[in-house]
Scaffold this motif. Structure first.
Motif, PDB file in Angstrom:
ATOM      1  N   THR A  70      43.058  43.234  39.197  1.00 19.02           N
ATOM      2  CA  THR A  70      43.618  41.913  39.454  1.00 19.02           C
ATOM      3  C   THR A  70      45.134  41.931  39.391  1.00 19.02           C
ATOM      4  O   THR A  70      45.725  42.728  38.647  1.00 19.02           O
ATOM      5  CB  THR A  70      43.091  40.883  38.428  1.00 19.02           C
ATOM      6  N   ILE A  71      45.758  41.070  40.155  1.00 18.35           N
ATOM      7  CA  ILE A  71      47.191  40.823  39.992  1.00 18.35           C
ATOM      8  C   ILE A  71      47.368  40.037  38.692  1.00 18.35           C
ATOM      9  O   ILE A  71      46.633  39.090  38.413  1.00 18.35           O
ATOM     10  CB  ILE A  71      47.751  40.058  41.195  1.00 18.35           C
ATOM     11  N   ALA A  72      48.332  40.429  37.890  1.00 16.36           N
ATOM     12  CA  ALA A  72      48.457  39.908  36.531  1.00 16.36           C
ATOM     13  C   ALA A  72      49.114  38.538  36.467  1.00 16.36           C
ATOM     14  O   ALA A  72      48.669  37.650  35.744  1.00 16.36           O
ATOM     15  CB  ALA A  72      49.247  40.893  35.673  1.00 16.36           C
ATOM     16  N   ALA A  91      45.261  45.398  35.410  1.00 13.49           N
ATOM     17  CA  ALA A  91      46.118  44.266  35.769  1.00 13.49           C
ATOM     18  C   ALA A  91      47.446  44.791  36.286  1.00 13.49           C
ATOM     19  O   ALA A  91      48.117  45.574  35.607  1.00 13.49           O
ATOM     20  CB  ALA A  91      46.336  43.356  34.564  1.00 13.49           C
ATOM     21  N   VAL A  92      47.841  44.368  37.494  1.00 18.42           N
ATOM     22  CA  VAL A  92      49.022  44.919  38.142  1.00 18.42           C
ATOM     23  C   VAL A  92      49.980  43.803  38.536  1.00 18.42           C
ATOM     24  O   VAL A  92      49.564  42.677  38.796  1.00 18.42           O
ATOM     25  CB  VAL A  92      48.630  45.736  39.388  1.00 18.42           C
ATOM     26  N   VAL A 326      35.392  50.390  41.860  1.00 23.27           N
ATOM     27  CA  VAL A 326      35.858  49.032  41.550  1.00 23.27           C
ATOM     28  C   VAL A 326      34.773  48.031  41.955  1.00 23.27           C
ATOM     29  O   VAL A 326      34.207  48.119  43.040  1.00 23.27           O
ATOM     30  CB  VAL A 326      37.180  48.724  42.283  1.00 23.27           C
ATOM     31  N   ASP A 327      34.508  47.075  41.075  1.00 26.21           N
ATOM     32  CA  ASP A 327      33.455  46.084  41.305  1.00 26.21           C
ATOM     33  C   ASP A 327      33.989  44.724  41.715  1.00 26.21           C
ATOM     34  O   ASP A 327      33.230  43.906  42.249  1.00 26.21           O
ATOM     35  CB  ASP A 327      32.621  45.915  40.032  1.00 26.21           C
ATOM     36  N   ALA A 328      35.260  44.460  41.444  1.00 27.70           N
ATOM     37  CA  ALA A 328      35.817  43.144  41.746  1.00 27.70           C
ATOM     38  C   ALA A 328      37.324  43.258  41.873  1.00 27.70           C
ATOM     39  O   ALA A 328      37.963  44.068  41.185  1.00 27.70           O
ATOM     40  CB  ALA A 328      35.455  42.142  40.649  1.00 27.70           C
ATOM     41  N   VAL A 329      37.892  42.435  42.762  1.00 23.22           N
ATOM     42  CA  VAL A 329      39.341  42.416  42.983  1.00 23.22           C
ATOM     43  C   VAL A 329      39.789  40.961  43.078  1.00 23.22           C
ATOM     44  O   VAL A 329      39.165  40.162  43.782  1.00 23.22           O
ATOM     45  CB  VAL A 329      39.727  43.163  44.283  1.00 23.22           C
ATOM     46  N   VAL A 330      40.878  40.634  42.381  1.00 22.26           N
ATOM     47  CA  VAL A 330      41.481  39.300  42.470  1.00 22.26           C
ATOM     48  C   VAL A 330      42.900  39.472  43.000  1.00 22.26           C
ATOM     49  O   VAL A 330      43.735  40.111  42.360  1.00 22.26           O
ATOM     50  CB  VAL A 330      41.502  38.588  41.109  1.00 22.26           C
ATOM     51  N   LEU A 331      43.162  38.872  44.157  1.00 23.69           N
ATOM     52  CA  LEU A 331      44.451  39.053  44.836  1.00 23.69           C
ATOM     53  C   LEU A 331      45.363  37.839  44.705  1.00 23.69           C
ATOM     54  O   LEU A 331      46.463  37.837  45.267  1.00 23.69           O
ATOM     55  CB  LEU A 331      44.212  39.356  46.317  1.00 23.69           C
ATOM     56  N   LEU A 332      44.933  36.815  43.969  1.00 22.50           N
ATOM     57  CA  LEU A 332      45.701  35.569  43.866  1.00 22.50           C
ATOM     58  C   LEU A 332      46.078  35.094  45.275  1.00 22.50           C
ATOM     59  O   LEU A 332      45.245  35.063  46.165  1.00 22.50           O
ATOM     60  CB  LEU A 332      46.912  35.762  42.953  1.00 22.50           C
ATOM     61  N   ASP A 333      47.353  34.782  45.495  1.00 21.57           N
ATOM     62  CA  ASP A 333      47.779  34.330  46.830  1.00 21.57           C
ATOM     63  C   ASP A 333      48.719  35.333  47.487  1.00 21.57           C
ATOM     64  O   ASP A 333      49.444  34.995  48.417  1.00 21.57           O
ATOM     65  CB  ASP A 333      48.463  32.966  46.736  1.00 21.57           C
TER      66      ASP A 333
END
Length: 412
Positions: A70-72, A91-92, A326-333
């Motif tokens: 995920t983006i932090a 978290a990146v 990887v099982d899940a990715v959150v890219l925000l906006d």
């Protein structure tokens, strides 16, 4: 906690962020706007992140063996995701200030004596005791670069002193919200008055009578027509156009502020409290971010070592993961900022890093997904878009500032 040193120099931070958002030559108007944005975005932007983790977790369906990338950003969501019990979170973020804030939150979670200390540090963040505990308990345990960031002196003293002054009034977003309160006061409107409402009907009435008319003021509509007006929200020029979708920006902002003000009960919406009071309430625990709620403190403390922070782009990090790990990715906006080339590079990395069935969540300023027509058909064909779930999760997003919530699943 971190595996890369944090660049303390603002110019280095600007360079990293600029690589992500600069799409036009510097000699063009759009290019100048992009470089001005990278300047203002190179410091602390989000003491609190403005994506709601509750619909994220419902859409992601995290399991005990899940690895989430995920983006932090400000870290609120990173910690919230821990309550779903994934085995690992990477978290990146390209912004070194956000990495420093995440590391500080993790250190406080692990090493402050009790929940009351942790809550005091991050709920109102306006107590001198926070600084004393930072110096005595936290600073010696931080990485050299993170400690240098919080110890750096400015006109108002060391940066860590913001936790004795309400850090939520600072950072780019906090200052932008402060400008909004100042403008409201010029029109003799008390934004915090909304928070005295007891029902959704009262919230709606207060918004329509007191707040909505501000967006019809000639000066406000003029200012909203400039991309500069939304830099405080962390919205770059490319995202400004997507947000407007051909409509007057003042009307778009009015519509989304209405949803923030009256779309959800105040007792459950910490986004509304930050927007209209610049603080969290004392008497509604459900109106605190998940990571600050007492029921989750011990669980989060036990799981804090599952989070790994990296100051890199999400594409770089995904490229470095083992295939299908990887099982899940959150890219925000973040994709609203990207060129077609960057989008294709990102999703090619997702194809390789994610296992079949992996879920990818992101938000957009506009309503539509940014992927169709911009990434190759071959890459897009490896994913299924869940329109029903996407629309349902958008309806649950209490932050209310985004036009679209999107869930993709990796095909077998």
């Amino acid at each position: 906690m971190t595996d890369l040193p944090i660049a303390s120099g603002r110019l280095k931070n600007m360079a990293s962020i600029g690589q992500a958002i600069h799409q036009n030559k510097v000699v063009t108007k759009q290019g100048l706007l992009e470089r001005l944005f990278s300047l203002v975005f190179s410091g602390l932007v989000y003491p609190q992140i403005w994506e709601d983790p509750v619909p994220d977790m419902e859409a992601l369906d995290l399991k005990p063996d899940s690895h989430l990338v995920t983006i932090a950003s400000g870290g609120c969501n990173v910690l919230a995701y821990l309550t779903a019990n994934p085995s690992a979170i990477t978290a990146v973020d390209l912004n070194s200030a956000h990495i420093a804030l995440n590391e500080l939150k993790l250190a406080a979670l692990r090493y402050l004596p009790a929940y009351e200390d942790f809550r005091r540090f991050f709920q109102h963040a306006d107590n001198e005791a926070n600084i004393e505990q930072y110096d005595r308990l936290l600073a010696p345990l931080l990485s050299e670069s993170t400690r240098a960031y919080w110890d750096e002196a400015g006109l108002g003293g060391r940066r860590i002193s913001l936790f004795s002054k309400n850090i939520y009034r600072y950072g780019l977003l906090g200052k932008w919200i402060g400008v909004g309160h100042f403008v409201a006061k010029l029109h003799r409107i008390d934004l915090a008055g909304l928070l005295k409402s007891d029902t959704l009907e009262e919230q709606e009435a207060y918004f329509e009578q007191q707040i909505a008319p501000i967006f019809q003021k000639r000066l406000i509509r003029f200012l909203c027509d400039s991309p500069l007006s939304l830099y405080g929200l962390g919205i770059p020029p490319a995202q400004y156009e997507a947000l407007a979708e051909g409509r007057p920006m003042a009307d778009v902002l009015c519509e989304r502020t209405r949803r923030l003000a009256a779309g959800f009960p105040l007792k459950d919406n910490y986004f509304a409290w930050q927007a209209f009071d610049r603080a969290y309430p004392d008497d509604h625990e459900s109106a605190l971010p998940i990571y600050l709620q007492p029921a989750h403190f011990e669980t989060l403390r036990q799981r804090a070592d599952r989070i790994r922070l990296q100051r890199r782009s999400v594409t770089e990090v995904l490229r470095g993961q083992p295939r299908a790990s990887v099982d899940a990715v959150v890219l925000l906006d973040a994709q609203d900022w990207m060129t077609d080339e960057q989008l294709n590079d990102l999703w090619q990395a997702i194809v390789i890093a994610c296992q079949p069935g992996a879920r990818i969540v992101f938000r957009t300023a506009g309503c539509a997904s940014v992927l169709p027509g911009r990434i190759s058909a071959e890459i897009l064909g490896r994913f299924d878009y869940d329109r029903d779930m996407s629309e349902a999760m958008l309806a649950k997003d209490r932050s209310a500032i985004y036009g679209g919530f999107h869930l993709y699943r990796r095909r077998a």
